[in-house]
Write an enzyme that holds these catalytic residues in place. Structure first.
Site, PDB file in Angstrom:
ATOM      1  N   LYS A  22      30.147 102.413 -38.464  1.00 53.44           N
ATOM      2  CA  LYS A  22      29.722 103.791 -38.276  1.00 53.44           C
ATOM      3  C   LYS A  22      30.905 104.729 -38.396  1.00 53.44           C
ATOM      4  CE  LYS A  22      25.604 103.091 -35.547  1.00 53.44           C
ATOM      5  NZ  LYS A  22      24.935 103.257 -34.267  1.00 53.44           N
ATOM      6  N   CYS A  39      23.865 123.291  -6.455  1.00 53.17           N
ATOM      7  CA  CYS A  39      24.960 122.328  -6.622  1.00 53.17           C
ATOM      8  C   CYS A  39      25.748 122.199  -5.325  1.00 53.17           C
ATOM      9  CB  CYS A  39      25.886 122.745  -7.758  1.00 53.17           C
ATOM     10  SG  CYS A  39      27.328 121.666  -7.887  1.00 53.17           S
ATOM     11  N   HIS A 112      31.984 125.267 -11.723  1.00 55.58           N
ATOM     12  CA  HIS A 112      30.862 124.358 -11.941  1.00 55.58           C
ATOM     13  C   HIS A 112      30.794 123.828 -13.378  1.00 55.58           C
ATOM     14  CE1 HIS A 112      26.867 122.665 -11.233  1.00 55.58           C
ATOM     15  NE2 HIS A 112      26.583 123.093 -12.449  1.00 55.58           N
ATOM     16  N   HIS A 165      33.468 115.796 -11.427  1.00 53.60           N
ATOM     17  CA  HIS A 165      33.947 115.037 -10.269  1.00 53.60           C
ATOM     18  C   HIS A 165      34.254 113.602 -10.699  1.00 53.60           C
ATOM     19  CE1 HIS A 165      29.707 113.855 -10.462  1.00 53.60           C
ATOM     20  NE2 HIS A 165      30.010 112.780  -9.754  1.00 53.60           N
ATOM     21  N   HIS A 239      57.536  99.557 -17.298  1.00 49.80           N
ATOM     22  CA  HIS A 239      56.723  98.628 -16.519  1.00 49.80           C
ATOM     23  C   HIS A 239      56.484  99.117 -15.091  1.00 49.80           C
ATOM     24  CE1 HIS A 239      54.874  94.931 -15.229  1.00 49.80           C
ATOM     25  NE2 HIS A 239      55.564  95.084 -14.110  1.00 49.80           N
ATOM     26  N   GLU A 308      24.437  91.150 -25.203  1.00 51.36           N
ATOM     27  CA  GLU A 308      25.590  91.435 -24.349  1.00 51.36           C
ATOM     28  C   GLU A 308      25.374  90.852 -22.946  1.00 51.36           C
ATOM     29  OE1 GLU A 308      24.195  93.599 -26.376  1.00 51.36           O
ATOM     30  OE2 GLU A 308      25.785  94.442 -27.639  1.00 51.36           O
TER      31      GLU A 308
HETATM   32 ZN   LIG Z   1      28.746 123.077  -8.975  1.00 43.91          ZN
HETATM   33 ZN   LIG Z   2      54.460  95.703 -17.984  1.00 42.26          ZN
END
Ligand SMILES: [Zn+2]
Ligand SMILES: [Zn+2]
Ligand SMILES: [Zn+2]
Length: 346
Positions: A22, A39, A112, A165, A239, A308
């Site tokens: 695709k 909300c 929002h 959120h 690291h 799957e």
């Molecule tokens: Zn909101």
């Molecule tokens: Zn590493």
């Protein structure tokens, strides 16, 4: 010919199905109109959420009132609850324990209708900082072994509220995915005395074809064996196994690369639903030579069906080398990150 590829850390196989190949424009995302209703995450509605456990507020503002940039509150409908003991017991050959944990909501912005991908770098850094603070705080609770930070963006990816959120769940057991990553990384380390993620980063930088973008401190790649089209991993180049140990400068560089990666993704597929997860060391590990923290961004573009479920194999219609190419071209005409105006002026 279709290709079977093995994830070097997990040993998980995926199928790259070039026959079903695709292009970005083939992934049409239907935009579900917002509910437009009440909300509970909006400023002024603080009394409709449990009391905040963390917040970034304007100077002098009182907690649980409306002057805030970020709020973290316990989930009103938690998957696990904070009070009680684990009550581990055996029922014959079965094990059970109480559903103890912490489930928190990170309300990322007072606005929002502002999408995470459109946040300024500085704003995004505040969110990443909030993750750190909450992980450090929850690690003091000896009942918890792991804190999973994640985000669901878009209805198809599981978001039940429009307001931007993310969430975290502190768990009394190590998630199987983390156990598998730790085991895969450990066995590579035992054999080669090197971190497998550091090895992956070195190889990807050398071959370039799966590199999406990078800065001094971080790199974004499409992994060799991705589960979905445009799956991306963001890794620190130096690291480190513990996300919470990153400095403020590291967090800012992370926000920069995260913002760029998401904008590249949105440039390929408008309104793309996605999940991201933070993979870091288990709580109180004290730093691991063989593990390397990272974010995984997984767009929700394919469905998980019988094959799957039955096999644990994913079929991916877009080779990651091509996905990385699309992502690299995606922002060709724009440059740099989006910063707050005052920071550009300053
Ligand atoms: Zn909101
Ligand atoms: Zn590493
Ligand atoms: Zn991972």
């Amino acid at each position: 010919m279709p290709e079977l590829r093995k994830d070097p850390v997990l040993g998980r196989w995926i199928i790259i199905s070039k026959e079903r190949r695709k292009r970005p424009t083939d992934f049409l995302v239907e935009v579900v109109p917002g509910s437009g209703g009440f909300c509970p995450l909006c400023p002024g509605n603080e009394s409709f959420t449990p009391h905040e456990v963390y917040a970034v507020r304007n100077k002098g503002a009182v907690s649980n009132t409306s002057q805030w940039q970020i709020r973290v509150v316990p989930n009103k409908y938690p998957a696990l609850i904070i009070e009680g003991d684990l009550g581990k017991e055996g029922l014959g050959l079965y094990d059970r324990m109480n559903g103890i944990g912490a489930h928190e909501v990170i309300i990322e912005s007072p606005q929002h209708d502002k999408n995470f991908a459109d946040f300024s770098i500085e704003k995004m850094a505040l969110v990443f900082k909030a993750y750190q603070e909450r992980i450090v705080d929850l690690s003091k609770d000896q009942r918890f072994k792991y804190v999973m930070v994640f985000k669901n963006h878009g209805k198809a990816a599981g978001a039940s509220l429009e307001h931007s959120h993310s969430q975290l769940i502190a768990l009394p057991i190590l998630p199987r995915m983390i156990v598998s990553e730790l085991a895969g990384a450990k066995s590579h380390y035992n054999y080669k005395e090197r971190c497998i993620f550091c090895d992956i980063i070195r190889q990807e930088i050398q071959f370039k074809e799966r590199v999406v973008c990078q800065n001094d401190k971080f790199i974004t790649i499409t992994p060799f064996a991705p589960r979905t089209p445009f799956e991306m991993w963001i890794l620190p180049k130096r690291h480190s196994s513990a996300y919470f140990s990153q400095s403020d400068a590291d967090i800012l560089a992370l926000a920069e690369i995260f913002s760029e990666s998401l904008r590249r993704l949105c440039g390929c597929i408008a309104n793309v639903p996605y999940n991201f997860v933070l993979h870091t060391e288990p709580l109180r590990s004290g730093g691991l030579e063989y593990y390397h923290w990272h974010f995984e961004i997984v767009p929700k573009l394919t469905s998980i069906a019988g094959f799957e479920w039955g096999t644990g194999f994913y079929i991916n219609p877009l080779p990651p080398e091509e996905a990385a190419g699309y992502l690299r071209e995606s922002l060709e005409n724009t440059s740099g990150g989006i910063h707050d105006e005052q920071d550009i002026a300053g």
